[in-house]
Motif scaffolding. Structure first.
Motif, PDB file in Angstrom:
ATOM      1  N   ASN A  50      -7.068   3.733   4.275  1.00 30.81           N
ATOM      2  CA  ASN A  50      -6.007   3.475   3.312  1.00 30.81           C
ATOM      3  C   ASN A  50      -6.506   2.931   2.218  1.00 30.81           C
ATOM      4  O   ASN A  50      -7.463   2.372   1.980  1.00 30.81           O
TER       5      ASN A  50
ATOM      6  N   VAL B 202      -4.522   1.535  -0.457  1.00 27.68           N
ATOM      7  CA  VAL B 202      -3.884   0.532  -1.339  1.00 27.68           C
ATOM      8  C   VAL B 202      -3.905  -0.871  -0.284  1.00 27.68           C
ATOM      9  O   VAL B 202      -3.847  -0.810   0.822  1.00 27.68           O
ATOM     10  N   ARG B 203      -3.629  -1.823  -1.018  1.00 33.46           N
ATOM     11  CA  ARG B 203      -3.489  -3.290  -0.687  1.00 33.46           C
ATOM     12  C   ARG B 203      -2.104  -3.711  -0.805  1.00 33.46           C
ATOM     13  O   ARG B 203      -1.425  -3.263  -1.472  1.00 33.46           O
ATOM     14  N   VAL B 204      -1.965  -4.762   0.146  1.00 31.12           N
ATOM     15  CA  VAL B 204      -0.622  -5.512   0.237  1.00 31.12           C
ATOM     16  C   VAL B 204      -0.361  -5.908  -1.116  1.00 31.12           C
ATOM     17  O   VAL B 204      -1.241  -6.731  -1.688  1.00 31.12           O
TER      18      VAL B 204
ATOM     19  N   TRP C 165      -4.651   3.351  11.339  1.00 35.10           N
ATOM     20  CA  TRP C 165      -4.754   2.827  10.224  1.00 35.10           C
ATOM     21  C   TRP C 165      -3.403   3.246   9.536  1.00 35.10           C
ATOM     22  O   TRP C 165      -2.657   4.337   9.421  1.00 35.10           O
TER      23      TRP C 165
ATOM     24  N   ALA D  22       0.533  -4.200  -3.825  1.00 32.82           N
ATOM     25  CA  ALA D  22       0.187  -3.116  -4.947  1.00 32.82           C
ATOM     26  C   ALA D  22       1.498  -2.442  -5.372  1.00 32.82           C
ATOM     27  O   ALA D  22       2.298  -2.335  -4.235  1.00 32.82           O
TER      28      ALA D  22
ATOM     29  N   VAL E 294       0.088   2.517   6.577  1.00 30.99           N
ATOM     30  CA  VAL E 294       0.506   2.007   5.125  1.00 30.99           C
ATOM     31  C   VAL E 294       2.185   1.775   5.508  1.00 30.99           C
ATOM     32  O   VAL E 294       2.611   2.830   5.943  1.00 30.99           O
TER      33      VAL E 294
ATOM     34  N   GLU F 238       2.515  -3.405   3.904  1.00 29.48           N
ATOM     35  CA  GLU F 238       1.587  -3.726   4.997  1.00 29.48           C
ATOM     36  C   GLU F 238       0.605  -2.479   4.795  1.00 29.48           C
ATOM     37  O   GLU F 238       0.752  -1.456   4.556  1.00 29.48           O
ATOM     38  N   SER F 239      -0.670  -3.025   5.252  1.00 30.23           N
ATOM     39  CA  SER F 239      -1.804  -1.857   5.008  1.00 30.23           C
ATOM     40  C   SER F 239      -2.935  -2.601   6.183  1.00 30.23           C
ATOM     41  O   SER F 239      -3.530  -3.383   5.591  1.00 30.23           O
ATOM     42  N   TYR F 240      -2.944  -1.994   7.324  1.00 37.90           N
ATOM     43  CA  TYR F 240      -3.784  -2.512   8.303  1.00 37.90           C
ATOM     44  C   TYR F 240      -4.170  -1.377   9.455  1.00 37.90           C
ATOM     45  O   TYR F 240      -3.545  -0.400   9.437  1.00 37.90           O
TER      46      TYR F 240
END
Length: 253
Positions: A208, A210-212, A188, A214, A190, A177-179
């Motif tokens: 954040n 990093v992306r989902v 925000w 990664a 992670v 999760e990153s949202y």
């Protein structure tokens, strides 16, 4: 002369007792005392078998567990977080046994840092978490001040640090999760999955990074400290879950 030696011996014994005993303060729990003095709840309970953890009385004297006497010699590039990570302890425990260390100042190469006593088992609210079952070492995500310790009404750690301070992954894992969490007020956020039912959450970030999907390593920068969502100041709300149940982050090596 005999009177002088007797008085000196008495003073020495009193000093040793004072150094290994602490008094319960208003609002204290065993978890707070353990974090403050760089030990664990289980070690405190073993050292104080007659103390009822659910009925701590202000002014009660608690014996601190004996230190292990281990040390770490600082190498080039070392930080307190990295030392905690490599030695299988936590930043809070490391600071607890090194009262003179300022986490905001760089370490000197060759400097000796005292390491906390290792623990064989740690306990969460209802789940026993053993290092052997996790097979990883954790460090706190920022070198910040603990403003809210782990407790029933707040099952995580609030770590205050200046806005923009890097937030690092406590364990290696993948981003699930990153949202921006408006519903829960975490801003925000992670969330990392580390396998074996272990997850960590980092919230109120200013950004954040990093992306989902990664993959990240332990100590990798994943976000920056902020005050987004329902927050009154710059900090990271750090939480650790074992199979969906909150576990005290300071109790996991």
């Amino acid at each position: 002369m005999r009177t002088y030696l007797s008085a000196a011996l008495t003073l020495m014994m009193f000093s040793l007792a004072a150094a290994t005993t602490v008094q319960v303060k208003p609002g204290d729990t065993l978890t707070r005392i353990a974090v403050r003095h760089g030990t664990t709840v289980q070690a405190l309970q073993r050292a104080n078998p007659r103390v009822n953890a659910d009925r701590l009385r202000v002014g009660t004297g608690l014996r601190l567990p004996a230190a292990a006497g281990r040390t770490w010699t600082v190498r080039q590039g070392d930080t307190l977080s990295l030392i905690a990570l490599r030695s299988g302890t936590t930043l809070g425990a490391l600071l607890g046994v090194n009262r003179g260390l300022n986490p905001r100042l760089p370490l000197r190469v060759g400097q000796r840092v005292t390491l906390p006593a290792p623990a064989t088992a740690r306990t969460g609210t209802t789940t026993v978490v053993r290092a052997a079952s996790i097979r990883v070492n954790a460090a706190l995500p920022v070198q910040g001040r603990v403003t809210t310790p782990y407790q029933a009404t707040h099952p995580g750690l609030d770590l205050a640090a200046p806005t923009g301070t890097p937030i690092r992954a406590a364990f290696a894992g993948s981003v699930v999760e990153s949202y921006f969490d408006r519903r829960s007020g975490w801003g925000w956020t992670v969330v990392l999955d580390h396998g074996s039912g272990l997850r960590t959450r980092y919230s109120h970030n200013s950004a954040n990074l990093v992306r989902v999907g990664a993959r990240v390593g332990a100590g990798d920068v994943i976000a920056r400290v902020g005050s987004t969502g329902n927050s009154t100041g710059a900090h990271v709300d750090y939480r650790l879950y074992r199979r969906g149940q909150a576990v005290d982050p300071s109790s996991v090596p």
